[in-house]
Scaffold this motif. Structure first.
Motif, PDB file in Angstrom:
ATOM      1  N   ASP A  12      35.170  42.862  33.677  1.00 45.43           N
ATOM      2  CA  ASP A  12      36.477  43.006  34.324  1.00 45.43           C
ATOM      3  C   ASP A  12      36.719  44.463  34.726  1.00 45.43           C
ATOM      4  O   ASP A  12      37.223  44.727  35.821  1.00 45.43           O
ATOM      5  CB  ASP A  12      37.601  42.528  33.415  1.00 45.43           C
ATOM      6  CG  ASP A  12      37.702  41.013  33.364  1.00 45.43           C
ATOM      7  OD1 ASP A  12      37.151  40.353  34.259  1.00 45.43           O
ATOM      8  OD2 ASP A  12      38.338  40.506  32.420  1.00 45.43           O
ATOM      9  N   ILE A  16      37.343  45.658  38.524  1.00 44.66           N
ATOM     10  CA  ILE A  16      38.527  46.424  38.902  1.00 44.66           C
ATOM     11  C   ILE A  16      38.121  47.750  39.534  1.00 44.66           C
ATOM     12  O   ILE A  16      38.705  48.180  40.537  1.00 44.66           O
ATOM     13  CB  ILE A  16      39.455  46.625  37.691  1.00 44.66           C
ATOM     14  CG1 ILE A  16      40.079  45.287  37.313  1.00 44.66           C
ATOM     15  CG2 ILE A  16      40.537  47.663  37.977  1.00 44.66           C
ATOM     16  CD1 ILE A  16      40.820  45.295  35.989  1.00 44.66           C
ATOM     17  N   VAL A  30      45.852  45.510  45.056  1.00 50.20           N
ATOM     18  CA  VAL A  30      46.817  45.137  44.018  1.00 50.20           C
ATOM     19  C   VAL A  30      46.662  43.664  43.654  1.00 50.20           C
ATOM     20  O   VAL A  30      46.646  43.299  42.471  1.00 50.20           O
ATOM     21  CB  VAL A  30      48.263  45.443  44.485  1.00 50.20           C
ATOM     22  CG1 VAL A  30      49.293  44.849  43.537  1.00 50.20           C
ATOM     23  CG2 VAL A  30      48.462  46.943  44.626  1.00 50.20           C
ATOM     24  N   ILE A  31      46.519  42.811  44.652  1.00 51.91           N
ATOM     25  CA  ILE A  31      46.376  41.373  44.407  1.00 51.91           C
ATOM     26  C   ILE A  31      45.118  41.083  43.605  1.00 51.91           C
ATOM     27  O   ILE A  31      45.141  40.333  42.628  1.00 51.91           O
ATOM     28  CB  ILE A  31      46.397  40.589  45.732  1.00 51.91           C
ATOM     29  CG1 ILE A  31      47.791  40.666  46.346  1.00 51.91           C
ATOM     30  CG2 ILE A  31      45.974  39.143  45.523  1.00 51.91           C
ATOM     31  CD1 ILE A  31      47.867  40.167  47.773  1.00 51.91           C
ATOM     32  N   TRP A  32      43.991  41.668  44.003  1.00 51.16           N
ATOM     33  CA  TRP A  32      42.738  41.450  43.284  1.00 51.16           C
ATOM     34  C   TRP A  32      42.812  41.976  41.858  1.00 51.16           C
ATOM     35  O   TRP A  32      42.351  41.326  40.927  1.00 51.16           O
ATOM     36  CB  TRP A  32      41.564  42.085  44.012  1.00 51.16           C
ATOM     37  CG  TRP A  32      41.028  41.220  45.103  1.00 51.16           C
ATOM     38  CD1 TRP A  32      41.090  41.447  46.435  1.00 51.16           C
ATOM     39  CD2 TRP A  32      40.359  39.969  44.947  1.00 51.16           C
ATOM     40  NE1 TRP A  32      40.509  40.408  47.115  1.00 51.16           N
ATOM     41  CE2 TRP A  32      40.038  39.495  46.221  1.00 51.16           C
ATOM     42  CE3 TRP A  32      39.995  39.202  43.849  1.00 51.16           C
ATOM     43  CZ2 TRP A  32      39.379  38.287  46.432  1.00 51.16           C
ATOM     44  CZ3 TRP A  32      39.336  38.007  44.049  1.00 51.16           C
ATOM     45  CH2 TRP A  32      39.041  37.554  45.335  1.00 51.16           C
ATOM     46  N   THR A  33      43.394  43.154  41.686  1.00 46.19           N
ATOM     47  CA  THR A  33      43.500  43.727  40.346  1.00 46.19           C
ATOM     48  C   THR A  33      44.362  42.846  39.451  1.00 46.19           C
ATOM     49  O   THR A  33      44.000  42.577  38.299  1.00 46.19           O
ATOM     50  CB  THR A  33      44.068  45.157  40.419  1.00 46.19           C
ATOM     51  OG1 THR A  33      43.219  45.949  41.256  1.00 46.19           O
ATOM     52  CG2 THR A  33      44.143  45.787  39.048  1.00 46.19           C
ATOM     53  N   LEU A  34      45.489  42.376  39.966  1.00 48.13           N
ATOM     54  CA  LEU A  34      46.346  41.485  39.181  1.00 48.13           C
ATOM     55  C   LEU A  34      45.638  40.168  38.852  1.00 48.13           C
ATOM     56  O   LEU A  34      45.761  39.659  37.731  1.00 48.13           O
ATOM     57  CB  LEU A  34      47.651  41.210  39.920  1.00 48.13           C
ATOM     58  CG  LEU A  34      48.637  42.370  39.970  1.00 48.13           C
ATOM     59  CD1 LEU A  34      49.837  42.011  40.843  1.00 48.13           C
ATOM     60  CD2 LEU A  34      49.083  42.752  38.567  1.00 48.13           C
ATOM     61  N   ALA A  35      44.909  39.625  39.803  1.00 48.37           N
ATOM     62  CA  ALA A  35      44.181  38.375  39.558  1.00 48.37           C
ATOM     63  C   ALA A  35      43.152  38.559  38.442  1.00 48.37           C
ATOM     64  O   ALA A  35      43.010  37.694  37.567  1.00 48.37           O
ATOM     65  CB  ALA A  35      43.491  37.909  40.836  1.00 48.37           C
ATOM     66  N   LEU A  37      43.246  40.864  36.053  1.00 46.26           N
ATOM     67  CA  LEU A  37      43.919  41.146  34.785  1.00 46.26           C
ATOM     68  C   LEU A  37      44.596  39.906  34.192  1.00 46.26           C
ATOM     69  O   LEU A  37      44.567  39.698  32.978  1.00 46.26           O
ATOM     70  CB  LEU A  37      44.964  42.253  34.979  1.00 46.26           C
ATOM     71  CG  LEU A  37      44.416  43.652  35.204  1.00 46.26           C
ATOM     72  CD1 LEU A  37      45.549  44.612  35.531  1.00 46.26           C
ATOM     73  CD2 LEU A  37      43.644  44.130  33.985  1.00 46.26           C
ATOM     74  N   ILE A  38      45.207  39.082  35.042  1.00 40.63           N
ATOM     75  CA  ILE A  38      45.937  37.915  34.549  1.00 40.63           C
ATOM     76  C   ILE A  38      44.982  36.786  34.163  1.00 40.63           C
ATOM     77  O   ILE A  38      45.198  36.097  33.164  1.00 40.63           O
ATOM     78  CB  ILE A  38      46.963  37.444  35.604  1.00 40.63           C
ATOM     79  CG1 ILE A  38      48.044  38.521  35.758  1.00 40.63           C
ATOM     80  CG2 ILE A  38      47.592  36.115  35.214  1.00 40.63           C
ATOM     81  CD1 ILE A  38      48.982  38.287  36.916  1.00 40.63           C
ATOM     82  N   GLY A  43      39.391  35.070  37.382  1.00 39.52           N
ATOM     83  CA  GLY A  43      39.544  36.146  38.362  1.00 39.52           C
ATOM     84  C   GLY A  43      38.244  36.859  38.638  1.00 39.52           C
ATOM     85  O   GLY A  43      37.935  37.219  39.780  1.00 39.52           O
TER      86      GLY A  43
END
Length: 59
Positions: A12, A16, A30-35, A37-38, A43
């Motif tokens: 991960d 990132i 931002v979208i990829w990083t959040l996906a 992380l969540i 992801g």
């Protein structure tokens, strides 16, 4: 199980880092990083095939 968790964590972090250093737009970063992380495992898999560097296009 701890080793598997550590491997997922390191992958991960790698994903990132690749997202952040890519040339894509900030919104996509931002979208990829959040996906990632969540949903760490899902992801990571989706990023591997469809990430900002177009890994899926090479297959």
């Amino acid at each position: 199980m701890r080793i598997l968790g550590l491997i997922v964590f390191l992958l991960d972090l790698y994903a990132i880092w690749n997202v952040i250093t890519s040339s894509t737009s900030t919104a996509k970063k931002v979208i990829w990083t959040l996906a990632i992380l969540i949903l760490p495992v899902l992801g990571l898999i989706v990023w591997f095939f469809m990430g900002p560097r177009g890994r899926g296009a090479r297959i």
